[in-house]
Structure formats: structure tokens, C-alpha cells
Design a protein around this motif. Structure first.
Motif, PDB file in Angstrom:
ATOM      1  N   SER A 198     -28.531  16.325 -60.332  1.00 27.06           N
ATOM      2  CA  SER A 198     -29.208  15.040 -60.400  1.00 27.06           C
ATOM      3  C   SER A 198     -30.308  14.954 -59.338  1.00 27.06           C
ATOM      4  O   SER A 198     -31.411  14.491 -59.616  1.00 27.06           O
ATOM      5  CB  SER A 198     -28.187  13.918 -60.199  1.00 27.06           C
ATOM      6  N   THR A 199     -30.020  15.432 -58.123  1.00 27.16           N
ATOM      7  CA  THR A 199     -31.013  15.434 -57.052  1.00 27.16           C
ATOM      8  C   THR A 199     -32.170  16.338 -57.416  1.00 27.16           C
ATOM      9  O   THR A 199     -33.341  15.965 -57.274  1.00 27.16           O
ATOM     10  CB  THR A 199     -30.371  15.897 -55.725  1.00 27.16           C
ATOM     11  N   ARG A 200     -31.879  17.511 -57.914  1.00 29.29           N
ATOM     12  CA  ARG A 200     -32.923  18.455 -58.320  1.00 29.29           C
ATOM     13  C   ARG A 200     -33.797  17.823 -59.406  1.00 29.29           C
ATOM     14  O   ARG A 200     -35.023  17.899 -59.356  1.00 29.29           O
ATOM     15  CB  ARG A 200     -32.276  19.749 -58.833  1.00 29.29           C
ATOM     16  N   HIS A 201     -33.156  17.185 -60.370  1.00 31.22           N
ATOM     17  CA  HIS A 201     -33.891  16.529 -61.457  1.00 31.22           C
ATOM     18  C   HIS A 201     -34.792  15.416 -60.899  1.00 31.22           C
ATOM     19  O   HIS A 201     -35.948  15.289 -61.311  1.00 31.22           O
ATOM     20  CB  HIS A 201     -32.902  15.966 -62.487  1.00 31.22           C
ATOM     21  N   ARG A 202     -34.271  14.612 -59.984  1.00 30.56           N
ATOM     22  CA  ARG A 202     -35.073  13.536 -59.384  1.00 30.56           C
ATOM     23  C   ARG A 202     -36.293  14.102 -58.670  1.00 30.56           C
ATOM     24  O   ARG A 202     -37.385  13.539 -58.750  1.00 30.56           O
ATOM     25  CB  ARG A 202     -34.236  12.703 -58.408  1.00 30.56           C
ATOM     26  N   GLY A 246     -42.914  23.892 -63.444  1.00 31.67           N
ATOM     27  CA  GLY A 246     -43.399  24.505 -64.683  1.00 31.67           C
ATOM     28  C   GLY A 246     -42.253  24.791 -65.640  1.00 31.67           C
ATOM     29  O   GLY A 246     -42.336  24.504 -66.840  1.00 31.67           O
ATOM     30  N   THR A 247     -41.175  25.321 -65.114  1.00 31.75           N
ATOM     31  CA  THR A 247     -39.984  25.597 -65.931  1.00 31.75           C
ATOM     32  C   THR A 247     -39.379  24.292 -66.447  1.00 31.75           C
ATOM     33  O   THR A 247     -38.990  24.188 -67.613  1.00 31.75           O
ATOM     34  CB  THR A 247     -38.943  26.382 -65.108  1.00 31.75           C
ATOM     35  N   TYR A 248     -39.319  23.291 -65.590  1.00 28.23           N
ATOM     36  CA  TYR A 248     -38.790  21.969 -65.944  1.00 28.23           C
ATOM     37  C   TYR A 248     -39.588  21.370 -67.110  1.00 28.23           C
ATOM     38  O   TYR A 248     -39.012  20.879 -68.080  1.00 28.23           O
ATOM     39  CB  TYR A 248     -38.869  21.084 -64.696  1.00 28.23           C
ATOM     40  N   GLU A 249     -40.909  21.439 -67.038  1.00 26.83           N
ATOM     41  CA  GLU A 249     -41.756  20.929 -68.119  1.00 26.83           C
ATOM     42  C   GLU A 249     -41.522  21.682 -69.425  1.00 26.83           C
ATOM     43  O   GLU A 249     -41.431  21.073 -70.484  1.00 26.83           O
ATOM     44  CB  GLU A 249     -43.239  21.064 -67.749  1.00 26.83           C
ATOM     45  N   ASP A 288     -38.853  23.266 -70.315  1.00 21.16           N
ATOM     46  CA  ASP A 288     -37.527  22.908 -70.814  1.00 21.16           C
ATOM     47  C   ASP A 288     -37.539  21.536 -71.491  1.00 21.16           C
ATOM     48  O   ASP A 288     -36.912  21.349 -72.537  1.00 21.16           O
ATOM     49  CB  ASP A 288     -36.491  22.928 -69.689  1.00 21.16           C
ATOM     50  N   LEU A 289     -38.239  20.572 -70.894  1.00 22.64           N
ATOM     51  CA  LEU A 289     -38.348  19.241 -71.518  1.00 22.64           C
ATOM     52  C   LEU A 289     -38.980  19.348 -72.899  1.00 22.64           C
ATOM     53  O   LEU A 289     -38.503  18.756 -73.872  1.00 22.64           O
ATOM     54  CB  LEU A 289     -39.205  18.304 -70.658  1.00 22.64           C
ATOM     55  N   ILE A 326     -38.483  19.590 -78.832  1.00 24.72           N
ATOM     56  CA  ILE A 326     -38.731  20.253 -80.128  1.00 24.72           C
ATOM     57  C   ILE A 326     -37.406  20.527 -80.823  1.00 24.72           C
ATOM     58  O   ILE A 326     -37.270  20.295 -82.029  1.00 24.72           O
ATOM     59  CB  ILE A 326     -39.520  21.581 -79.934  1.00 24.72           C
ATOM     60  N   SER A 327     -36.432  21.033 -80.080  1.00 25.32           N
ATOM     61  CA  SER A 327     -35.122  21.352 -80.675  1.00 25.32           C
ATOM     62  C   SER A 327     -34.470  20.111 -81.279  1.00 25.32           C
ATOM     63  O   SER A 327     -33.943  20.163 -82.387  1.00 25.32           O
ATOM     64  CB  SER A 327     -34.192  21.966 -79.627  1.00 25.32           C
TER      65      SER A 327
END
Length: 178
Positions: A12-16, A64-67, A69-70, A75-76
């Protein structure tokens, strides 16, 4: 025994922090990105931010990886359970919606040279992903054309989502609906 909860909090912290990075990038761009500003936006201390990301470069790589993945998860979800042309059309609609609603990071307005360099690396990946949804002859050309249309709409913001979708459909050979 508290390990799973701790992992959840860390995630959650990483995501924030990554979500805050999007906000700060939208204001400042990559060149002027301040880790202090990201920490403040995320509501974490600088030591907490550095525990997750030791440097600005590491944070930007993770972002960049986070974007990606979003986008991939979107799309999935948009294409789940669909096949053929319906699946492709759902993916194209998602691309239009994503660009329209994307809070972000209109880095092209702040740092066009950074965006151009990134697009050079991203275009082949996006083309390959879209090509997997295409069947028949000229799949590579159709995918490349659709991605370039999408990039054009990103660089020069369009206010007509219906036209954008019609152009993507045309590029991929989907016949207009009614």
C-alpha cells in the motif's frame, strides 16, 4: 505472524508513492522531479520513500512499470471473456477511455524531449501487444498504424473521443458499427 499484514502495508505504501509520483510528474516533469515532493504528496517520510526507492532513477523505473501494469490490467479487464473483433474493439475503446481519463502525466506538455525518447522505446511494445489481438493479413501494419494514431492523439490532445475511436477502428480494419 504479522507478516501478511506487513506485506499489505508495504504494498500500500509503495502504491501510494507511485501514485504520488504521477501527480508530481504532472506538475514538475521528470527532470525537476523532487523526491521530497513525492514523499510529501504520498504522505510518507523521506526515509520511508528511500526504503522503497533508493534513487530518483529507481523511482522512475518503478513508475514506468507501474504505468504499464495499470494499462495492461485495464486492457485485461476490458477484454475479459471476449474474442475476436469484440475483444479488439473493447481494447480500442479502453485505449480511448484511458487517454481521455488519464490524470496524467501530460509530460509531453512539460518535457517533450523526454516523451519522444520514451515513445521510441514504448512503440514496439505497444504494437506487439495490439498485434496479438489482430487476425488475418497485415496485422503488423494495422497494429503499427493504430498505435501511431493513439500516439498522435496523445501528443496533440483530441477533444473528440468518437473520432479517435473511429480512427483506431479504421486502422485495425473494424467496420463501423451501424
Amino acid at each position: 505472524m504479522n507478516e501478511p499484514l506487513h506485506d499489505f502495508e508495504d504494498t500500500s505504501t509503495r502504491h501510494r508513492i507511485l501514485a504520488a509520483t504521477a501527480e508530481v510528474l504532472a506538475r514538475s516533469g521528470q527532470t525537476k522531479l523532487s523526491l521530497s515532493e513525492v514523499a510529501l504528496q504520498a504522505g510518507v517520510s523521506r526515509p520511508t520513500l528511500y526504503r522503497w526507492f533508493a534513487s530518483k532513477g529507481e523511482l522512475l523505473d518503478a513508475f514506468g512499470t507501474y504505468e504499464r501494469d495499470l494499462f495492461d490490467n485495464g486492457i485485461s479487464k476490458a477484454t475479459a471473456g471476449l474474442r475476436g473483433t469484440e475483444k479488439l474493439d473493447a481494447a480500442l475503446r479502453f485505449i480511448v477511455d484511458y487517454q481521455h481519463s488519464y490524470s496524467g502525466v501530460r509530460l509531453v506538455d512539460i518535457e517533450p524531449e523526454v516523451v519522444i525518447a520514451q515513445l521510441g522505446r514504448i512503440v514496439p511494445v505497444m504494437r506487439a501487444r495490439l498485434q496479438r489481438l489482430l487476425s488475418g493479413p497485415n496485422g503488423a501494419v494495422k497494429a503499427a498504424t493504430a498505435i501511431r494514431v493513439a500516439i498522435s492523439h496523445y501528443i496533440v490532445r483530441s477533444d473528440d473521443d468518437d473520432q479517435f475511436l473511429a480512427q483506431l477502428r479504421h486502422a485495425t480494419g473494424i467496420k463501423a458499427n451501424g
